[in-house]
Scaffold this motif. Structure first.
Motif, PDB file in Angstrom:
ATOM      1  N   ALA A  20       0.834  -1.218   0.000  1.00 46.06           N
ATOM      2  CA  ALA A  20       0.000   0.000   0.000  1.00 46.06           C
ATOM      3  C   ALA A  20       0.859   1.253   0.000  1.00 46.06           C
ATOM      4  O   ALA A  20       0.536   2.249  -0.674  1.00 46.06           O
ATOM      5  N   ALA A  21       1.963   1.221   0.738  1.00 46.54           N
ATOM      6  CA  ALA A  21       2.866   2.380   0.753  1.00 46.54           C
ATOM      7  C   ALA A  21       3.491   2.587  -0.617  1.00 46.54           C
ATOM      8  O   ALA A  21       3.690   3.752  -1.051  1.00 46.54           O
ATOM      9  N   ILE A  22       3.795   1.526  -1.337  1.00 45.81           N
ATOM     10  CA  ILE A  22       4.331   1.665  -2.687  1.00 45.81           C
ATOM     11  C   ILE A  22       3.310   2.326  -3.603  1.00 45.81           C
ATOM     12  O   ILE A  22       3.644   3.227  -4.399  1.00 45.81           O
ATOM     13  N   ALA A  23       2.067   1.852  -3.496  1.00 45.29           N
ATOM     14  CA  ALA A  23       1.015   2.442  -4.344  1.00 45.29           C
ATOM     15  C   ALA A  23       0.857   3.935  -4.055  1.00 45.29           C
ATOM     16  O   ALA A  23       0.734   4.757  -4.984  1.00 45.29           O
ATOM     17  N   GLN A  24       0.861   4.289  -2.792  1.00 46.11           N
ATOM     18  CA  GLN A  24       0.724   5.707  -2.439  1.00 46.11           C
ATOM     19  C   GLN A  24       1.934   6.514  -2.923  1.00 46.11           C
ATOM     20  O   GLN A  24       1.785   7.629  -3.455  1.00 46.11           O
ATOM     21  N   ALA A  25       3.130   5.958  -2.771  1.00 42.06           N
ATOM     22  CA  ALA A  25       4.329   6.674  -3.216  1.00 42.06           C
ATOM     23  C   ALA A  25       4.328   6.846  -4.726  1.00 42.06           C
ATOM     24  O   ALA A  25       4.776   7.880  -5.251  1.00 42.06           O
ATOM     25  N   GLU A  26       3.830   5.839  -5.463  1.00 43.07           N
ATOM     26  CA  GLU A  26       3.776   5.959  -6.917  1.00 43.07           C
ATOM     27  C   GLU A  26       2.771   7.026  -7.349  1.00 43.07           C
ATOM     28  O   GLU A  26       2.999   7.737  -8.343  1.00 43.07           O
ATOM     29  N   VAL A  27       1.663   7.140  -6.619  1.00 36.49           N
ATOM     30  CA  VAL A  27       0.696   8.208  -6.918  1.00 36.49           C
ATOM     31  C   VAL A  27       1.339   9.574  -6.696  1.00 36.49           C
ATOM     32  O   VAL A  27       1.210  10.502  -7.535  1.00 36.49           O
ATOM     33  N   GLU A  28       2.047   9.716  -5.588  1.00 37.36           N
ATOM     34  CA  GLU A  28       2.725  10.990  -5.305  1.00 37.36           C
ATOM     35  C   GLU A  28       3.791  11.276  -6.352  1.00 37.36           C
ATOM     36  O   GLU A  28       4.004  12.431  -6.759  1.00 37.36           O
ATOM     37  N   LEU A  29       4.483  10.232  -6.845  1.00 43.59           N
ATOM     38  CA  LEU A  29       5.499  10.426  -7.857  1.00 43.59           C
ATOM     39  C   LEU A  29       4.871  10.901  -9.167  1.00 43.59           C
ATOM     40  O   LEU A  29       5.405  11.817  -9.837  1.00 43.59           O
ATOM     41  N   ARG A  30       3.756  10.299  -9.557  1.00 41.54           N
ATOM     42  CA  ARG A  30       3.096  10.736 -10.792  1.00 41.54           C
ATOM     43  C   ARG A  30       2.617  12.177 -10.677  1.00 41.54           C
ATOM     44  O   ARG A  30       2.736  12.969 -11.623  1.00 41.54           O
ATOM     45  N   ASP A  31       2.118  12.538  -9.513  1.00 33.18           N
ATOM     46  CA  ASP A  31       1.666  13.912  -9.301  1.00 33.18           C
ATOM     47  C   ASP A  31       2.854  14.879  -9.347  1.00 33.18           C
ATOM     48  O   ASP A  31       2.765  15.977  -9.941  1.00 33.18           O
ATOM     49  N   ALA A  32       3.994  14.449  -8.744  1.00 34.08           N
ATOM     50  CA  ALA A  32       5.178  15.308  -8.762  1.00 34.08           C
ATOM     51  C   ALA A  32       5.732  15.447 -10.179  1.00 34.08           C
ATOM     52  O   ALA A  32       6.213  16.533 -10.567  1.00 34.08           O
ATOM     53  N   GLN A  33       5.657  14.377 -10.980  1.00 30.40           N
ATOM     54  CA  GLN A  33       6.119  14.450 -12.364  1.00 30.40           C
ATOM     55  C   GLN A  33       5.263  15.416 -13.176  1.00 30.40           C
ATOM     56  O   GLN A  33       5.780  16.222 -13.995  1.00 30.40           O
ATOM     57  N   ALA A  34       3.938  15.324 -12.994  1.00 28.96           N
ATOM     58  CA  ALA A  34       3.041  16.230 -13.730  1.00 28.96           C
ATOM     59  C   ALA A  34       3.265  17.686 -13.310  1.00 28.96           C
ATOM     60  O   ALA A  34       3.296  18.608 -14.158  1.00 28.96           O
ATOM     61  N   HIS A  35       3.427  17.905 -12.006  1.00 34.47           N
ATOM     62  CA  HIS A  35       3.674  19.257 -11.515  1.00 34.47           C
ATOM     63  C   HIS A  35       4.992  19.807 -12.050  1.00 34.47           C
ATOM     64  O   HIS A  35       5.089  20.997 -12.440  1.00 34.47           O
ATOM     65  N   LEU A  36       6.020  18.969 -12.104  1.00 33.64           N
ATOM     66  CA  LEU A  36       7.317  19.397 -12.611  1.00 33.64           C
ATOM     67  C   LEU A  36       7.223  19.750 -14.084  1.00 33.64           C
ATOM     68  O   LEU A  36       7.816  20.751 -14.550  1.00 33.64           O
ATOM     69  N   GLN A  37       6.479  18.966 -14.855  1.00 31.29           N
ATOM     70  CA  GLN A  37       6.341  19.241 -16.276  1.00 31.29           C
ATOM     71  C   GLN A  37       5.632  20.573 -16.512  1.00 31.29           C
ATOM     72  O   GLN A  37       6.047  21.389 -17.354  1.00 31.29           O
ATOM     73  N   ARG A  38       4.555  20.851 -15.752  1.00 28.51           N
ATOM     74  CA  ARG A  38       3.840  22.118 -15.906  1.00 28.51           C
ATOM     75  C   ARG A  38       4.716  23.301 -15.505  1.00 28.51           C
ATOM     76  O   ARG A  38       4.739  24.362 -16.163  1.00 28.51           O
ATOM     77  N   THR A  39       5.469  23.101 -14.409  1.00 29.63           N
ATOM     78  CA  THR A  39       6.324  24.185 -13.939  1.00 29.63           C
ATOM     79  C   THR A  39       7.402  24.511 -14.958  1.00 29.63           C
ATOM     80  O   THR A  39       7.766  25.674 -15.180  1.00 29.63           O
ATOM     81  N   ARG A  40       7.960  23.516 -15.606  1.00 25.17           N
ATOM     82  CA  ARG A  40       8.971  23.755 -16.630  1.00 25.17           C
ATOM     83  C   ARG A  40       8.388  24.552 -17.817  1.00 25.17           C
ATOM     84  O   ARG A  40       9.040  25.440 -18.380  1.00 25.17           O
ATOM     85  N   GLU A  41       7.166  24.179 -18.186  1.00 25.00           N
ATOM     86  CA  GLU A  41       6.537  24.902 -19.293  1.00 25.00           C
ATOM     87  C   GLU A  41       6.278  26.356 -18.920  1.00 25.00           C
ATOM     88  O   GLU A  41       6.506  27.267 -19.747  1.00 25.00           O
TER      89      GLU A  41
END
Length: 381
Positions: A123-144
């Motif tokens: 369950a902790a892996i699943a939650q960490a992967e969700v946070e990672l996907r959210d951080a990746q999307a946020h990083l991509q928007r911030t770069r743009e």
């Protein structure tokens, strides 16, 4: 004297009376002869064998023991009460069969706890992967947005730091899951220690504990063995080890329907060191499968290290009569059989039994000493 006595004496004294008396005598003799000839015809006819000198193996003969090559003493690897003992001495078992069960309530709790830890880690892996996907999307928007100068450089730095933290969180969760799974495997292994299983097909030789006894690591619970293969084990005195090493052949004595039989082992192993207490060298002689079928582990046997062949006076083993401390043979004579006490030497299998004293070469001995002891027994022609 009465008149009747005088008349009888006169009758016997007359010529006619003497003839009758001679006739009665020969009649009685003839009947006795017929009876004797009938008894002679019904006398037991016993087969005989001649005592001869034969070439037999000479060497060192020692007592040995038959052992199972595969014999295991099973003990518990976990502490606890023995709840179930499914077998007893003499039972046949199959490889992997559960033989005994030890109280495993503690190990069951450990397994349940380990499984819960694995579920939590996943369950902790699943939650960490969700946070990672959210951080990746946020990083991509911030770069743009930074490329269009809509946000400051600090915002981009924070997005990148968040992304790195999310990646570290996923790695940490996966490591925790790996550790949890290892704990689960260890708990399952510990639970497996509470069940004693047969390592191979065989028989239960002995049980050393009963249901309700306390089992502990290293304490024997059962002994099992495989009926094949078997070996003869003999301990040769160190002072005579050179005789065994120089032997031309090695033979093991095994029971046979006709008595005993000397067989050659298929493989022999001599341990390279002597026992410091008994000062003996152990020899292990593996038996062929067809020979091992006739014996069982623990049975006593004899091992002969044959150095050469010499002539010895032998008689068939079936000719020897043993009654308590008496050892004798029936020797055929002109008037029947005569019982002679003998002193025996080594048994040479099919060649016969060596005779040290009591008979000589050329004597004929009865092969059935029981029948030879009957009245009127004669040697079969």
């Amino acid at each position: 004297m009465s008149a009747s006595t005088v008349s009888t004496s006169a009758w016997m004294a007359s010529p006619t009376g003497q003839a009758r008396r001679r006739w009665a005598f020969w009649l009685a003799a003839g009947l006795a002869s017929l009876a004797l000839s009938g008894a002679w015809a019904q006398a037991p006819q016993v087969p005989v064998a001649e005592v001869t000198l034969r070439l037999v193996g000479e060497g060192l003969t020692l007592d040995g023991t038959l052992q199972a090559v595969k014999q295991s003493t099973l003990s518990a690897q976990a502490s606890g009460r023995i709840l179930e003992l499914h077998v007893k001495a003499g039972d046949r078992v199959r490889a992997g069969q559960v033989l005994a069960v030890i109280d495993d309530r503690l190990t069951q709790a450990g397994v349940a706890q380990a499984r819960a830890g694995v579920a939590q880690a996943e369950a902790a892996i699943a939650q960490a992967e969700v946070e990672l996907r959210d951080a990746q999307a946020h990083l991509q928007r911030t770069r743009e947005l930074r490329a269009q100068n809509f946000v400051a450089q600090a915002a981009l730095d924070m997005a990148e730091a968040r992304h790195r933290a999310a990646e570290a969180g996923v790695a940490q969760a996966k490591a925790a899951a790996t550790q949890a799974r290892a704990g689960e495997s260890q708990s399952a292994l510990a639970q497996g220690f509470t069940r004693l299983t047969a390592p191979y097909d065989g028989y239960v030789l002995a049980t050393h504990a009963e249901a309700g006894d306390l089992a502990a690591p290293g304490v024997p619970v059962l002994t099992v063995y495989a009926p094949q293969p078997l070996r003869a084990v003999v301990h040769v005195p160190a002072s005579r080890a050179h005789l065994a090493q120089q032997a031309r052949r090695v033979e093991v004595e095994l029971p046979d329907p006709q008595g005993t039989q000397w067989v050659a082992p298929v493989r022999q192993t001599r341990l390279p060191a002597a026992d410091p207490v008994s000062q003996t060298v152990e020899w292990r002689l593996d038996l062929a499968p067809e020979h091992a079928e006739r014996v069982v582990p623990g049975q006593q046997t004899r091992v002969r290290f044959v150095a050469g062949d010499q002539q010895r006076l032998v008689v068939p083993a079936s000719a020897v009569l043993r009654r308590g401390e008496l050892t004798a043979v029936y020797v055929a004579g002109p008037n029947g059989f005569v019982l002679r006490a003998v002193r025996l030497g080594a048994h040479h299998g099919d060649a016969g039994v060596e005779v040290l004293t009591g008979v000589k070469a050329g004597d004929r001995v009865a092969l059935d000493p029981v029948r030879a002891g009957l009245a009127g027994a004669q040697a079969a022609r």
